[in-house]
Design a protein around this motif. Sequence first.
Motif, PDB file in Angstrom:
ATOM      1  N   ALA A   1     -22.783 -36.639  39.110  1.00 28.24           N
ATOM      2  CA  ALA A   1     -22.020 -37.498  40.043  1.00 28.24           C
ATOM      3  C   ALA A   1     -22.738 -37.592  41.396  1.00 28.24           C
ATOM      4  N   ALA A   2     -22.649 -38.772  42.017  1.00 32.63           N
ATOM      5  CA  ALA A   2     -23.276 -38.949  43.334  1.00 32.63           C
ATOM      6  C   ALA A   2     -22.668 -37.947  44.309  1.00 32.63           C
ATOM      7  N   GLY A   3     -23.509 -37.326  45.133  1.00 34.95           N
ATOM      8  CA  GLY A   3     -23.015 -36.399  46.154  1.00 34.95           C
ATOM      9  C   GLY A   3     -22.566 -35.054  45.595  1.00 34.95           C
ATOM     10  N   TYR A   4     -22.968 -34.757  44.349  1.00 34.21           N
ATOM     11  CA  TYR A   4     -22.562 -33.470  43.747  1.00 34.21           C
ATOM     12  C   TYR A   4     -23.050 -32.285  44.582  1.00 34.21           C
ATOM     13  N   SER A   5     -22.195 -31.303  44.788  1.00 35.14           N
ATOM     14  CA  SER A   5     -22.657 -30.050  45.397  1.00 35.14           C
ATOM     15  C   SER A   5     -21.837 -28.907  44.796  1.00 35.14           C
ATOM     16  N   PRO A   6     -22.382 -27.680  44.858  1.00 32.04           N
ATOM     17  CA  PRO A   6     -21.627 -26.550  44.286  1.00 32.04           C
ATOM     18  C   PRO A   6     -20.253 -26.439  44.938  1.00 32.04           C
ATOM     19  N   GLN A   7     -19.274 -26.034  44.153  1.00 28.56           N
ATOM     20  CA  GLN A   7     -17.903 -25.913  44.644  1.00 28.56           C
ATOM     21  C   GLN A   7     -17.584 -24.460  44.978  1.00 28.56           C
ATOM     22  N   THR A   8     -16.463 -24.275  45.679  1.00 30.08           N
ATOM     23  CA  THR A   8     -15.948 -22.921  45.910  1.00 30.08           C
ATOM     24  C   THR A   8     -14.583 -22.812  45.228  1.00 30.08           C
ATOM     25  N   ILE A   9     -14.421 -21.752  44.455  1.00 30.02           N
ATOM     26  CA  ILE A   9     -13.185 -21.541  43.678  1.00 30.02           C
ATOM     27  C   ILE A   9     -12.647 -20.161  44.038  1.00 30.02           C
ATOM     28  N   TYR A  10     -11.314 -20.055  44.213  1.00 27.69           N
ATOM     29  CA  TYR A  10     -10.786 -18.712  44.514  1.00 27.69           C
ATOM     30  C   TYR A  10      -9.621 -18.316  43.622  1.00 27.69           C
ATOM     31  N   CYS A  11      -9.464 -17.000  43.523  1.00 32.38           N
ATOM     32  CA  CYS A  11      -8.291 -16.452  42.837  1.00 32.38           C
ATOM     33  C   CYS A  11      -7.843 -15.219  43.620  1.00 32.38           C
ATOM     34  N   GLY A  12      -6.544 -15.068  43.788  1.00 31.49           N
ATOM     35  CA  GLY A  12      -6.022 -13.942  44.564  1.00 31.49           C
ATOM     36  C   GLY A  12      -5.469 -12.827  43.678  1.00 31.49           C
ATOM     37  N   PHE A  13      -5.589 -11.587  44.166  1.00 33.07           N
ATOM     38  CA  PHE A  13      -5.088 -10.404  43.450  1.00 33.07           C
ATOM     39  C   PHE A  13      -4.343  -9.537  44.460  1.00 33.07           C
ATOM     40  N   ASP A  14      -3.063  -9.341  44.241  1.00 33.75           N
ATOM     41  CA  ASP A  14      -2.289  -8.545  45.198  1.00 33.75           C
ATOM     42  C   ASP A  14      -2.475  -7.052  44.946  1.00 33.75           C
ATOM     43  N   PRO A  15      -2.761  -6.266  45.990  1.00 36.53           N
ATOM     44  CA  PRO A  15      -2.917  -4.817  45.801  1.00 36.53           C
ATOM     45  C   PRO A  15      -1.567  -4.098  45.717  1.00 36.53           C
ATOM     46  N   THR A  16      -0.739  -4.504  44.746  1.00 37.47           N
ATOM     47  CA  THR A  16       0.530  -3.812  44.528  1.00 37.47           C
ATOM     48  C   THR A  16       0.299  -2.573  43.653  1.00 37.47           C
ATOM     49  N   GLY A  17      -0.924  -2.398  43.180  1.00 41.74           N
ATOM     50  CA  GLY A  17      -1.335  -1.194  42.459  1.00 41.74           C
ATOM     51  C   GLY A  17      -2.736  -0.840  42.924  1.00 41.74           C
TER      52      GLY A  17
END
Length: 421
Positions: free
Chosen positions: A69-85
């Motif tokens: 795709a025109a203008g393609y660049s690497p993306q940033t993806i996140y996932c959260g993990f709660d420190p309840t343990g």
Amino acid sequence: MAAPMLRCFSRCWWSGTPGLSGVLALGLRKAHSGAQGLLAAQKARGLFKDFFPERGTKLELPQLFDRSAAGYSPQTIYCGFDPTGDSLHVGHLLALLSLFHFQRAGHNVIALVGGATARLGDPSGRTKEREALDAERVGANARALRLGLEALAANHQQLFTDGRTWGSFTVLDNSAWYQKQHLVDFLAAVGGHFRMGTLLSRLSVQTRLQSPEGMSLAEFFYQVLQAYDFYYLFQRYGCRVQLGGSDQLGNIMSGYEFIHKLTGEDVFGITVPLITNTTGAKLGKSAGNAVWLNRDKTSPFELYQFFVRLQDDSVERYLKLFTFLPLPEIDHIMQLHVKEPEKRSAQKRLAAEVTKLVHGREGLDSAKRYRMITEGGVSINHRQVTNPECVLVVGQHILKNGLSLLKIGKRNFYIIKWLQL
Ligand SMILES: Nc1ncnc2c1ncn2[C@@H]1O[C@H](COP(=O)(O)OP(=O)(O)OP(=O)(O)O)[C@@H](O)[C@H]1O
Ligand SMILES: N[C@@H](Cc1ccc(O)cc1)C(=O)O
């Protein structure tokens, strides 16, 4: 720190970005339609459950990952993990594997430790309020989770390279941006952009409101913090995709709505299926059935055994979900497995791949050494020992002459001389 950023984007919102009702109409898309390339590959492994929203206003999710795709660049993806343990568990591993797949394809991934959110407790998927945790406990858990995430990322980097240039793996903690946040500033800047009707409509909220115990304000407010995290990471790291278990969909939607309102930009949510036990209960802390990734809580041997014991009808799915093995190789493993299922060769390969990722090569070797014991490969004084906890018991396994005879495998004999010090 946060308030100026919000003021700037508030202007964009007031200058006419689409309204909430329009956003809600976008709906949910099953992960099987329209995915291409990397997304299709992850989908083929069964890693995705849903994408949200179905349609972006300017962008589509597959476009973000389309290298042509025109203008393609690497993306940033996140996932959260709660420190309840104080440890990650096998359920978390699925979201992490999905993050790793993005990283391997050149995208930057963020594992977010919820040092702030864990203080409130996510009501998603729960029928009861979580036990309140004090700041010290959450802080200690957050440090342990960070170490666990970093160790996994290092094993991944060292033991599973594939010759491609990977993206980065970053661990952040949301307490970094909430610690200095003034409550009134936050409510004034953020609170006004959330509508009560929408917040109340979330399944997690409805379930809790209808329970005898009801719901606390802290829990109710949880989705606002998770939404703000997404916004923060979008602003600071250009993060357009949030990943989570399918129980996270409501929180991810809140983030999408918040960001879209403030900026007019498209962001997306991807959910992974929930891993359950044989009775269908989500594997995790709440159900008390977690298989931990911290070796002090679940040893490498026990983790290995968890996967070796997997039922035949789940093993192919788990090989696709929990390993990086190419699909044709998994087909081959399964072809061999169906010929002699009693050997559990597919389960053993799965167990080896997961144990190596979680505990490194040394962890895998130690799990296999223990397996030799449980499978009857070790004898003491000519008697087979199959319990790894009781291989050499002081005072019990000493012959009259002060020696013990150890046999490992078919040909390795050892004489142990006990010395009284
Ligand atoms: N069994 C599971 N299968 C798939 N994803 C999971 C599983 N357990 C947790 N996750 C996902 O891991 C991420 C972090 O979960 P988190 O630790 O914050 O809560 P949790 O482990 O789900 O909590 P609990 O087990 O107490 O309900 C979330 O996206 C969550 O959906
Ligand atoms: N709510 C998630 C954890 C999380 C925390 C903060 C976030 O920004 C995202 C996700 C869970 O409990 O599973």
